[in-house]
Scaffold this motif. Structure first.
Motif, PDB file in Angstrom:
ATOM      1  N   TYR A 218      -5.693 -26.385  -3.293  1.00  0.00           N
ATOM      2  CA  TYR A 218      -5.835 -27.678  -2.633  1.00  0.00           C
ATOM      3  C   TYR A 218      -6.182 -28.747  -3.656  1.00  0.00           C
ATOM      4  N   GLU A 219      -6.061 -29.985  -3.219  1.00  0.00           N
ATOM      5  CA  GLU A 219      -6.285 -31.129  -4.084  1.00  0.00           C
ATOM      6  C   GLU A 219      -7.407 -31.977  -3.500  1.00  0.00           C
ATOM      7  N   HIS A 220      -8.300 -32.446  -4.370  1.00  0.00           N
ATOM      8  CA  HIS A 220      -9.430 -33.254  -3.914  1.00  0.00           C
ATOM      9  C   HIS A 220      -9.761 -34.285  -4.986  1.00  0.00           C
ATOM     10  N   LEU A 221      -9.667 -35.556  -4.611  1.00  0.00           N
ATOM     11  CA  LEU A 221      -9.976 -36.659  -5.533  1.00  0.00           C
ATOM     12  C   LEU A 221      -9.172 -36.560  -6.818  1.00  0.00           C
ATOM     13  N   THR A 264       1.823 -23.007  -5.701  1.00  0.00           N
ATOM     14  CA  THR A 264       0.926 -23.112  -4.559  1.00  0.00           C
ATOM     15  C   THR A 264       1.206 -24.399  -3.810  1.00  0.00           C
ATOM     16  N   CYS A 265       1.001 -24.368  -2.513  1.00  0.00           N
ATOM     17  CA  CYS A 265       1.045 -25.591  -1.718  1.00  0.00           C
ATOM     18  C   CYS A 265      -0.361 -26.156  -1.642  1.00  0.00           C
ATOM     19  N   ARG A 266      -0.484 -27.431  -2.017  1.00  0.00           N
ATOM     20  CA  ARG A 266      -1.813 -28.026  -2.005  1.00  0.00           C
ATOM     21  C   ARG A 266      -2.056 -28.727  -0.671  1.00  0.00           C
ATOM     22  N   LYS A 267      -3.253 -28.588  -0.141  1.00  0.00           N
ATOM     23  CA  LYS A 267      -3.516 -28.971   1.238  1.00  0.00           C
ATOM     24  C   LYS A 267      -3.543 -30.478   1.450  1.00  0.00           C
ATOM     25  N   TRP A 268      -4.081 -31.221   0.467  1.00  0.00           N
ATOM     26  CA  TRP A 268      -4.103 -32.674   0.561  1.00  0.00           C
ATOM     27  C   TRP A 268      -3.303 -33.248  -0.578  1.00  0.00           C
ATOM     28  N   GLU A 270      -2.442 -36.115  -3.288  1.00  0.00           N
ATOM     29  CA  GLU A 270      -2.771 -37.270  -4.107  1.00  0.00           C
ATOM     30  C   GLU A 270      -1.975 -37.117  -5.390  1.00  0.00           C
ATOM     31  N   PRO A 271      -1.504 -38.216  -5.996  1.00  0.00           N
ATOM     32  CA  PRO A 271      -0.739 -38.079  -7.248  1.00  0.00           C
ATOM     33  C   PRO A 271      -1.569 -37.444  -8.337  1.00  0.00           C
TER      34      PRO A 271
END
Length: 432
Positions: A218-221, A264-268, A270-271
């Protein structure tokens, strides 16, 4: 007679507070177009001792071809020069330029030059010179190291199917390309951190390094995270492994090529932030914008979509970014992916390096990374007289399969059945 170059304007000394900018100016006239080079001398009062203004650069040369290294220094009086290889003085190399007309393998080593005059001496940076028979190609690796991690069985998240097959197939392809590969399945956070740390320790100058991860992410900030199998719900950075942190540490190892593949598929969404300047890092992975992470396979027991096309192109002799672009184009044409996942590539690779480039070690062989010992086989005889052959097969670095085959049964035994329950301590000790 007019001088070839005449200074018409000299720079003027200035004094400015710390943090402020300033401008120095000089002008010259010459018979042809001029080039300018500024030098910054040490802040203390200069007494005329040598100051290195040009360091030699690392060289890769074929056997029999010429070698040239160059250094330069300023000083009053003009410095004299002396070259060294592996700490040994080279009697015939006393000029700015070191020249060897026909190189031999024995000319390989670490070179540096000493510039000296009556006021002192200064040494250039040490550089490695590689003399070998690595083909006529311009690029090669000093070693090839890969770490592959596939997380399938999660404690608090949906299980996946493709990573186990994807890791297995990629490990075989990379071994064919000369990589030392460690492939690991179903790691918790502590195990992932340990594996990454060990991987980073083996990287060094000139190495081609690949880190591959298949699993939840997943992606965060703006930061990308890999999800260990023991990560709780919901996703949180403190329970996961930061991709950017691995990237930064790979950059510090002076590797010739760094590749991170995130399958992987990232959940959120953001570039991704741009890669650090000068760091050669293609990054590839799938993502679904504003959607939950999910897995796409072309068939129940097939590879994931990314691996399906990566294995089609990875053995090709072409620049690694071009190879990944071919993968991207194939994925974009696949009807299973259209409108669902988009692969992205981020890189700063300028040199035409390929995964097929040869390996020319520049130092003693590094500690082996991968399968270091041959697995044993064993024949066991049971009290009833039945003999069973045990064979051990390691498809992944942390997973071993045990195969049992009964030999011809005895005449007094009918319908024999073999059930493998647990390894004995003796066999376990021998198989380590």
């Amino acid at each position: 007679m007019q001088k070839a170059v005449a200074i018409t304007e000299q720079p003027v000394s200035v004094s400015v507070p710390v943090g402020y900018s300033f401008t120095l100016r000089c002008r010259a006239q010459g018979r042809t177009s001029l080039q300018y080079q500024w030098f910054c001398l040490p802040p203390r009062l200069w007494q005329g001792e040598p100051v290195i203004v040009l360091n030699p650069s690392e060289q890769w040369v074929e056997v029999g071809q010429p070698l040239q290294l160059q250094c330069a220094a300023i000083g009053v009086p003009a410095p004299s020069y002396q070259w060294y290889r592996n700490g040994n003085l080279l009697e015939q190399q006393k000029r700015k330029k070191l020249w060897i007309t026909h190189t031999k393998v024995s000319d390989s080593g670490t070179y540096l030059c000493c510039a000296s005059n009556s006021h002192g001496e200064h040494w250039t940076n040490a550089v490695d010179v590689h003399i070998g028979t690595c083909g006529s190609g311009r690029f090669f690796a000093t070693d090839k190291i890969a770490l592959l991690v596939g997380n399938n069985c999660y404690q608090h998240h949906p299980n996946l199917m493709a990573p186990v097959r994807d890791v297995f197939e990629l490990s075989r392809l990379l071994e064919h390309l000369g990589f030392q590969v460690v492939s690991l399945l179903d790691l918790n956070k502590a195990e992932m951190a340990t594996a990454v740390s060990r991987f980073l320790q083996l990287l060094g100058k000139g190495v081609y390094a690949i880190f591959y991860y298949a699993g939840h992410g997943y992606e965060h900030l703006g930061r990308n995270y890999m999800v260990p199998v023991d990560a709780p719900q919901p996703y949180a950075p403190e329970n996961c492994i930061s991709v950017q942190r691995i990237l930064q540490k790979m950059q510090q190892q002076q590797t010739a090529l760094n590749i991170i593949l995130l399958d992987t598929c990232r959940k959120w969404y953001e570039p991704l932030p741009p890669s650090s300047p000068g760091l050669d890092v293609p990054r590839a992975g799938g993502r679904s914008e504003d959607a939950e992470a999910y897995e796409l396979q072309d068939g129940e027991f097939s590879s994931g979509i990314f691996m399906k096309y990566l294995k089609k192109h990875i053995l090709q002799e072409k620049k690694v970014t071009h190879m990944l672009e071919d993968v991207l184009e194939d994925i974009g044409r696949d009807p299973l992916v259209a409108g669902k996942q988009v692969m992205e590539i981020k890189h700063t690779l300028k040199e035409a390096r390929s995964l097929t480039d040869p390996i020319c070690p520049s130092r003693a062989a590094t500690e082996h990374w991968g399968y270091s010992q041959k697995l044993p086989s064993k024949t066991m005889t049971f009290p009833c007289g039945v003999r069973v052959e045990l064979h051990f097969l390691r498809l992944f670095s942390n997973l071993m399969f045990v195969c049992a085959k009964p030999q011809l049964p005895l005449a007094h035994i009918t319908d024999p059945q073999l059930l493998l329950r647990q390894l004995t301590p003796e066999i376990t000790k021998e198989s380590m």
